[in-house]
Design a protein around this motif. Structure first.
Motif, PDB file in Angstrom:
ATOM      1  N   PHE A 110      88.482  42.255  65.770  1.00 41.64           N
ATOM      2  CA  PHE A 110      89.330  41.153  66.224  1.00 41.64           C
ATOM      3  C   PHE A 110      89.919  40.355  65.072  1.00 41.64           C
ATOM      4  CE2 PHE A 110      86.331  42.107  69.550  1.00 41.64           C
ATOM      5  CZ  PHE A 110      87.166  42.270  70.629  1.00 41.64           C
ATOM      6  N   LEU A 150      93.422  38.904  65.032  1.00 42.08           N
ATOM      7  CA  LEU A 150      93.787  37.783  65.889  1.00 42.08           C
ATOM      8  C   LEU A 150      93.699  36.449  65.178  1.00 42.08           C
ATOM      9  CD1 LEU A 150      91.787  38.875  69.019  1.00 42.08           C
ATOM     10  CD2 LEU A 150      94.252  38.820  68.812  1.00 42.08           C
ATOM     11  N   ARG A 194      94.313  33.296  62.990  1.00 43.38           N
ATOM     12  CA  ARG A 194      95.578  32.676  62.584  1.00 43.38           C
ATOM     13  C   ARG A 194      95.534  32.308  61.113  1.00 43.38           C
ATOM     14  NH1 ARG A 194      99.002  33.065  67.088  1.00 43.38           N
ATOM     15  NH2 ARG A 194      97.495  34.245  68.294  1.00 43.38           N
ATOM     16  N   LEU A 231      86.288  34.042  62.655  1.00 42.10           N
ATOM     17  CA  LEU A 231      85.675  34.473  63.907  1.00 42.10           C
ATOM     18  C   LEU A 231      84.274  35.019  63.646  1.00 42.10           C
ATOM     19  CD1 LEU A 231      85.942  34.849  66.910  1.00 42.10           C
ATOM     20  CD2 LEU A 231      86.846  37.122  66.512  1.00 42.10           C
ATOM     21  N   LEU A 251      80.868  33.604  65.307  1.00 46.02           N
ATOM     22  CA  LEU A 251      79.876  34.397  66.047  1.00 46.02           C
ATOM     23  C   LEU A 251      78.506  34.288  65.398  1.00 46.02           C
ATOM     24  CD1 LEU A 251      81.878  37.614  66.974  1.00 46.02           C
ATOM     25  CD2 LEU A 251      81.170  35.748  68.450  1.00 46.02           C
ATOM     26  N   ALA A 294      87.521  28.581  68.572  1.00 46.61           N
ATOM     27  CA  ALA A 294      88.733  28.069  69.218  1.00 46.61           C
ATOM     28  C   ALA A 294      89.806  27.761  68.182  1.00 46.61           C
ATOM     29  CB  ALA A 294      88.411  26.817  70.030  1.00 46.61           C
ATOM     30  N   LEU A 300      91.140  31.249  66.588  1.00 48.09           N
ATOM     31  CA  LEU A 300      91.866  32.236  67.384  1.00 48.09           C
ATOM     32  C   LEU A 300      93.142  31.707  68.006  1.00 48.09           C
ATOM     33  CD1 LEU A 300      88.973  34.005  69.270  1.00 48.09           C
ATOM     34  CD2 LEU A 300      90.299  34.871  67.378  1.00 48.09           C
ATOM     35  N   THR A 301      93.299  30.389  68.052  1.00 47.92           N
ATOM     36  CA  THR A 301      94.485  29.865  68.724  1.00 47.92           C
ATOM     37  C   THR A 301      95.357  29.158  67.690  1.00 47.92           C
ATOM     38  OG1 THR A 301      93.372  27.805  69.194  1.00 47.92           O
ATOM     39  CG2 THR A 301      93.232  29.507  70.864  1.00 47.92           C
ATOM     40  N   THR A 302      96.645  29.065  67.982  1.00 48.73           N
ATOM     41  CA  THR A 302      97.553  28.473  67.008  1.00 48.73           C
ATOM     42  C   THR A 302      97.258  27.002  66.797  1.00 48.73           C
ATOM     43  OG1 THR A 302      99.102  29.829  68.244  1.00 48.73           O
ATOM     44  CG2 THR A 302      99.955  28.648  66.341  1.00 48.73           C
TER      45      THR A 302
END
Lengths: 223, 492
Positions: free
Chosen positions: A123, A126, A128, A134, A138, A172, A175-177
């Protein structure tokens, strides 16, 4: 939109701070003084807030600044203060011998870190800003769960839960813009605050009732 | 006219007012009024959903479709009956010193908040807000579980809150993954996290992320819904909580977590073509059913047995939805409703038994409850017959719908496993309850403070509703359930 090179700088800053969050997490594993563990958690949360601030600055997204400020107010100042007060009030300052001793726990912590990196590998595309965020998120999750199992004092379990939550929030951001929508962040913020208060009330009542906060003594319900 | 907002505000307001109310009667009236109001509003909402489709408010922040409207009805009915039952229950607890006035106020303040949290779960459009609402239901109910402040109830509460929090942290990660999938579609703007928006772009979301998200959601919300093997908190919390709270936990709270999981299931099956989410739900559902049976058979504690029976029913609902035919999904939704009517009666009756015999162990309750508490024993017996699926009660109908739907669609193995589990618990519950309810009291029985009339109105109300709806389902309700089933099984 962004000046040349600024993405690179932001990315490296985030990578560095996420790595520091991981280091603090690993330091919590052998730590037995409750007040020191609370301090480690506060610093880790401050790094999370700093990561959010870098994201906010980089994207010029004002609502992510709000997230950073909420994190500082909630997790760096308020929660550590509450937990400190709780520790003083119930007069238990030290964790007893964990189930696994310190060297073995550290080794397992290393193994869990490795596992986090392996799981996150598919991943990575993914992410950004920043690298391996990530994977670190984890790892915070996995080591947080390990801390909960390995420790018996109720307060250490609460702290472990909070580091798990830090891990989810790092995921969060990674992974998100622009992080989660503000209303969701607000919801999570208040839930975490209330959760610690509720847990605090329970810890206090358990202490009053069985004169200990050793959760391994809570073992009467079976079947 | 606003409908969704008052449904949320009524219990919230009642909870806050209870903190200031002067007397217990006042708090009782406030809670009852709040949930009676939400029941009325819920019926109006159901009509409006049927007439115009999904209802939204506050710029689509709140949204209700057929599924949400159905859940609003369930929450209202169970909470209302709990409020009706709780008054006498806590008055008696206060007389015997089991609960202090402060604890009783805690109950009346927290229970409406618990209800409001559940309403927010089913009415919020935003998946992140839905998560926050599920967490708020866990937090408001944990102090209710710990209400008696005994060593065992603190243990149950601690287990509940720690396992629940771990589960919900995983569910939050699943929620983050879903949002990450939306962000991947729209790299340059802030995508909405609304359910209605997510469904409209579902086919274009990253399938890998959605799969990962669903796995986390199953484990996370599954913990809160009590699916095995994450169910270990469930029997403890249900047996240690005061009986009114047990009724709320078992009657609706489990189904609310399942509702959140169903939303993820709908999203995942709209994005992934394979039966990925269906198969996972089926495995967890069947495993919960099968695991519950041995624990029911060897159980020695009344409320723990009822808790394991709830585990079995949740497993059945989950399996019915996972079998994904219109009949099984319809049956599962119907089963939610009937179970919400029958299970609280059983917990209220156990509350009466607990207060009369001061124990929940079958051995200490002894045979002949019917001699001491005839009304309680009668209603409990009827509710138990309903819960194990005997005709003419509705649970027979819903179980039959699921089983025949499963057989008709060729899912023989799953259906046979469901039948086996149903038979096992049938036998177990029947045997345990007939042993304590029937027969004559032992010699030298010293039960003195029996109050046979306690709590009967609330129990009778639920049983009457169950009897009526078992024989006659109004057409609008059927249509609501059909539409709800269509939402879940949108794609064959």
């Amino acid at each position: 939109m962004h000046p040349p090179g600024s993405t690179e700088i932001a990315s490296q800053a985030i990578t560095f701070m996420a790595a520091l969050m991981l280091v603090l997490q690993l330091l919590m594993i052998p730590q037995r003084m409750l007040l020191a563990t609370i301090r480690l958690f506060a610093i880790q949360s401050f790094l999370l807030a700093a990561i959010a601030a870098v994201v906010a600055y980089h994207h010029q997204a004002s609502h992510v600044y709000v997230v950073a400020i909420l994190t500082v107010v909630g997790k760096v100042l308020l929660l550590p203060w509450l937990l400190n007060r709780l520790v003083r009030r119930i007069e238990i300052h030290q964790e007893i011998e964990p189930l696994l001793n310190a060297p073995a726990s550290m080794l397992l912590g290393g193994g869990l870190t490795l596992l986090g990196y392996v799981v996150a590998r598919p991943f990575t595309s993914l992410e950004r800003l920043g690298h391996n965020t990530l994977a670190i998120a984890l790892t915070l999750l996995l080591t947080g769960f390990f801390l909960m199992i390995n420790r018996r004092k109720a307060i250490t379990q609460v702290l472990a839960l909070l580091t798990v939550e830090n891990g989810v929030m790092l995921a969060a951001v990674a992974l998100t813009t622009y992080g989660m929508p503000l209303v969701v962040e607000l919801g999570i913020f208040f839930d975490v605050l209330v959760a610690v208060m509720v847990l605090g009330i329970l810890v206090y009542r358990i202490r009053e009732n069985i004169a200990s906060i050793d959760t391994s003594q809570l073992n009467q319900l079976k079947g | 006219m606003l409908l969704l907002t008052p449904i949320l505000l009524a219990p919230l307001l009642a909870g806050c007012l209870c903190l200031a109310a002067r007397s217990v009667r006042m708090m009782e009236a406030l809670g009852t009024a709040a949930f009676a109001a939400t029941l009325g509003l819920g019926i109006a909402l159901a009509h409006q959903v049927l007439a115009r489709g999904a209802v939204t408010e506050w710029d689509e922040f709140l949204r209700a479709d057929a599924l949400s409207a159905w859940m609003v009805l369930l929450i209202s009915v169970v909470s209302l009956s709990t409020m009706l039952y709780a008054g006498r229950y806590f008055r008696r607890d206060q007389e015997t010193g089991m609960a202090t006035a402060g604890r009783v106020r805690e109950f009346y303040a927290l229970t409406p908040l618990f209800g409001a949290g559940m309403f927010l779960v089913v009415l919020s459009n935003n998946l992140g807000v839905m998560w926050a609402a599920v967490e708020s239901t866990a937090l408001s109910s944990v102090l209710l579980v710990a209400l008696y402040n005994r060593r065992t109830s603190l243990e149950a509460a601690w287990k509940y809150v720690i396992l629940g929090s771990i589960g919900l942290a995983l569910a939050l990660l699943g929620t983050v993954f879903v949002y990450a999938a939306a962000c991947k579609n729209q790299p340059d703007s802030i995508p909405s996290f609304n359910w209605s928006y997510m469904m409209s772009v579902a086919a274009r979301l990253d399938p890998h992320l959605l799969k990962l998200a669903f796995v986390f959601a199953v484990v996370g919300y599954g913990t809160k819904a009590g699916l095995a093997p994450m169910h270990t908190w469930l029997p403890d919390a249900h047996s240690e909580a005061p009986s009114p709270t047990s009724a709320m936990l078992s009657g609706v709270s489990l189904k609310i977590a399942l509702y959140a999981l169903i939303r993820f299931h709908i999203l995942a099956s709209a994005c992934l073509d394979s039966g990925f989410s269906r198969n996972l739900l089926l495995v967890f559902g069947l495993f919960s059913m099968l695991l519950a049976v041995p624990f029911i058979l060897v159980q020695r504690n009344l409320k723990r047995m009822l808790a394991y029976s709830s585990l079995e029913h949740v497993g059945l609902i989950c399996a019915g939805i996972a079998m994904n035919t219109p009949a099984t999904i319809f049956g599962a939704l119907l089963h939610m409703g009937y179970h919400a009517l029958a299970k609280p009666v059983l917990f209220f009756a156990s509350g009466n038994i607990h207060q009369t015999f001061h124990s929940l162990e079958f051995r200490l309750i002894g045979p002949g409850v019917a001699k001491v508490l005839p009304g309680t024993a009668l209603l409990m017996g009827l509710a138990a017959l309903a819960a194990i699926g005997l005709p003419p009660f509705g649970l027979f109908l819903s179980e039959l719908t699921i089983v025949s739907g499963g057989l008709a669609s060729g899912q023989t193995v799953a259906t046979v496993l469901i039948l086996a589990a149903l038979l096992g618990s049938f036998w177990g519950i029947l045997q345990h309850l007939s042993r304590i309810l029937l027969g004559s009291r032992k010699q030298g029985d010293t039960t003195q403070d029996a109050r046979p009339a306690d709590g009967l109105p609330a129990m009778a109300m639920l049983m009457a509703a169950l009897a009526v709806f078992s024989l006659w389902l109004p057409e609008p309700l059927l249509e609501l359930l059909r539409q709800g089933a269509q939402l879940i099984g949108g794609k064959p």
